[in-house]
Design an enzyme around this catalytic site. Structure first.
Site, short mmCIF file in Angstrom:
data_model
loop_
_atom_site.label_atom_id
_atom_site.label_comp_id
_atom_site.label_asym_id
_atom_site.label_seq_id
_atom_site.Cartn_x
_atom_site.Cartn_y
_atom_site.Cartn_z
CE1 TYR A 51 34.06 -8.78 3.58
CE2 TYR A 51 31.76 -8.71 2.92
CZ TYR A 51 33.10 -8.60 2.61
OH TYR A 51 33.48 -8.29 1.32
CD1 TRP A 93 38.55 -14.91 -5.83
CD2 TRP A 93 39.96 -14.99 -7.57
NE1 TRP A 93 39.39 -13.81 -5.76
CE2 TRP A 93 40.26 -13.84 -6.82
CE3 TRP A 93 40.72 -15.24 -8.72
CZ2 TRP A 93 41.28 -12.94 -7.16
CZ3 TRP A 93 41.74 -14.35 -9.07
CH2 TRP A 93 42.01 -13.22 -8.30
CD GLN A 112 35.68 -13.39 -5.83
OE1 GLN A 112 35.53 -14.54 -5.43
NE2 GLN A 112 36.41 -12.51 -5.17
CD GLU A 137 43.48 -10.39 2.26
OE1 GLU A 137 43.56 -9.82 3.38
OE2 GLU A 137 42.53 -10.19 1.47
CG ASP A 147 38.41 -6.82 -4.37
OD1 ASP A 147 38.29 -7.42 -5.43
OD2 ASP A 147 38.12 -7.30 -3.27
C1 9WN Z 1 35.52 -8.46 -1.50
C2 9WN Z 1 38.16 -13.06 -0.07
C3 9WN Z 1 38.23 -11.87 -1.00
C4 9WN Z 1 39.04 -12.18 -2.28
C5 9WN Z 1 39.30 -10.92 -3.09
C6 9WN Z 1 39.97 -9.90 -2.16
C7 9WN Z 1 39.06 -9.59 -0.97
C8 9WN Z 1 36.70 -8.78 -0.58
C9 9WN Z 1 36.88 -7.63 0.40
O1 9WN Z 1 38.82 -10.79 -0.27
O2 9WN Z 1 37.86 -8.99 -1.42
O3 9WN Z 1 35.26 -9.52 -2.34
O4 9WN Z 1 35.98 -7.44 1.22
O5 9WN Z 1 37.89 -6.93 0.37
O6 9WN Z 1 40.31 -8.74 -2.84
O7 9WN Z 1 40.11 -11.22 -4.21
O8 9WN Z 1 38.34 -13.11 -3.06
O9 9WN Z 1 39.45 -13.53 0.19
#
Ligand code: 9WN
Length: 437
Positions: free
Chosen positions: A82, A36, A108, A402, A170
């Site tokens: 990550y 997304w 997503q 963010e 999340d």
């Molecule tokens: C897991 C990337 C993503 C967003 C999500 C946000 C966060 C990831 C994480 O970052 O989630 O998908 O590792 O925390 O909650 O909405 O797409 O920006």
């Protein structure tokens, strides 16, 4: 006005754009392509670099699976910043997966339909954009077909998510009661996110145990949807996710009509849409709260909390004028206190509200953008203007973070801009807000 900030927003996006033709959400913290995010990012690029905007969409859609599924993260490159990465997710376990693109086995929110339509609205050269859309749109249609075929277990036009990361929101307090029904093992793993961001702004280790366990269940069944639906303790109808699907259905219908032909697909979309809208209104509305809520399919009951997802329906063809009025009143009453910026991600009057932690309270720019367009659609121009002004104030005050503290007066020990810095969708949607015609 905003000239400096516009320049900075473009620098954020250009710096985060990778040679592989996709944009990372934030350096270090999120080093891959997220679904997304890619949609919102493409909208930002559409304002000044159409080539990158198209590339973002194309690169994501290249990773589509054989069954129409579009993954939530595509691991185009390797990175050790990550967790959990491709080695944990193991998308190859699914016979439907795309062998050329390691990815997660979850989805997503389905934003791509309305993203394509929004891109068409903002670019100068409509003809060229429509030509591009004609090359991609069937993949998005096919993705919706996947949702209706594989994720609508109750056959009522509403699709389930099996993981909190599928929701995009999340660690929302919405999931707390589901976590309480589970007792996952304590995993041994090295968190990477907390080396980039203060731990007080991220989920706890125990929450991560739940997240990982849900993935392990899905892996045990090789990511087969029917099996996941049977065995996952997390099976939820999410009002944000389903509103995005309905909004994207509408956009696909509009775009297919513009392209000409495609009568069968339009008819199919209209059939899905009718059932989805009816079920959304009957199953997800909570009269007492005056808002849409999540529905726990395992417990067979609504999850009675109001959060920013509760109002996403305003952006889609879901509510009549009376219901829109109720939603807007609830939004104003619960989230609209003058001491707060719009719109906290969770009910600020709830015990579960946490103004600093991830999705448990802070303001998110993509949600504000959805709510802004929803309020405009409902004809609520004053509240729409306030949410736009609040969004711009936050970005000016703190930068392209963010997420943000909703409190206008933050305590001395807090900054107000949280999570990753130079965050792509905050920059991208800022460009959309300020370039609005
Ligand atoms: C897991 C990337 C993503 C967003 C999500 C946000 C966060 C990831 C994480 O970052 O989630 O998908 O590792 O925390 O909650 O909405 O797409 O920006």
């Amino acid at each position: 006005m905003y000239n400096d900030l516009i320049q900075k927003a473009k620098t954020v996006l250009d710096t985060n754009f990778q040679p592989g033709g996709f944009t990372i959400p934030s350096k270090g913290l999120y080093p891959f392509q997220w679904k997304w995010d890619a949609g919102f990012i493409a909208i930002g690029f559409a304002h000044y670099d159409v080539v990158k905007a198209k590339k973002e969409i194309e690169t994501l859609l290249n990773a589509q699976w054989k069954n129409g599924f579009i993954p939530h993260i595509v691991f185009h490159t390797e990175s050790d910043t990550y967790f959990p990465g491709p080695d944990f997710h193991q998308s190859h376990l699914s016979k439907e997966s795309n062998p050329d693109y390691p990815s997660t086995g979850m989805v997503q929110p389905p934003v791509l339909g309305f993203v394509l339509e929004h891109m068409l609205n903002v670019v100068e050269d409509k003809k060229a954009m429509l030509q591009f859309i004609s090359t991609q749109i069937d993949k998005v249609f096919w993705n919706h077909e996947y949702f209706y075929k594989e994720r609508d277990v109750t056959n009522e036009g509403l699709v389930y998510i099996y993981h909190n990361w599928e929701s995009g929101t999340d660690n929302s307090p919405i999931w707390d009661d589901i976590w309480a029904t589970m007792n996952p093992p304590q995993y041994t793993f090295k968190r990477k996110d907390t080396s980039h961001v203060d731990a007080s702004q991220r989920p706890s280790n125990r929450e991560y145990d739940h997240y990982l366990y849900l993935i392990d269940i899905a892996k045990k069944y090789n990511y087969k949807d029917a099996k996941i639906a049977e065995h996952s303790p997390f099976l939820v109808l999410d009002p944000l996710f389903n509103a995005m699907l309905i909004k994207s259905n509408e956009s696909l219908i509009n775009l297919y009509k513009k392209l000409g032909g495609h009568a069968d697909k339009i008819k199919q979309l209209e059939t899905w849409q009718k059932q989805s809208v009816a079920s959304f209104n009957s199953k997800l509305f909570n009269e007492e709260l005056g808002a849409f809520v999540h529905y726990d399919l395992k417990a067979d009951q609504q999850i009675p909390f109001v959060c920013s997802s509760s109002f996403a329906a305003l952006y889609a063809p879901i509510v009549d004028a009376d219901r829109a009025e109720i939603l807007v009143n609830t939004l104003q009453h619960k989230f609209g206190d003058e001491s707060l910026y719009l719109c906290a991600s969770f009910d600020p009057s709830s015990e579960r509200y946490d103004p600093k932690r991830y999705w448990r309270g802070p303001v998110w720019i993509n949600m504000n953008w959805i709510l802004y367009l929803g309020l405009k659609r409902a004809g609520k121009t004053a509240l729409a203007a306030r949410i736009k002004a609040d969004t711009l104030t936050l970005l000016e005050r703190y930068g392209f973070y963010e997420y943000f503290d909703a409190r206008k007066k933050v305590p001395d020990d807090a900054f107000g801009g949280y999570g990753g810095d130079n965050f792509s969708w905050s920059a991208a949607l800022f460009l959309d807000f300020v370039n609005e015609k």
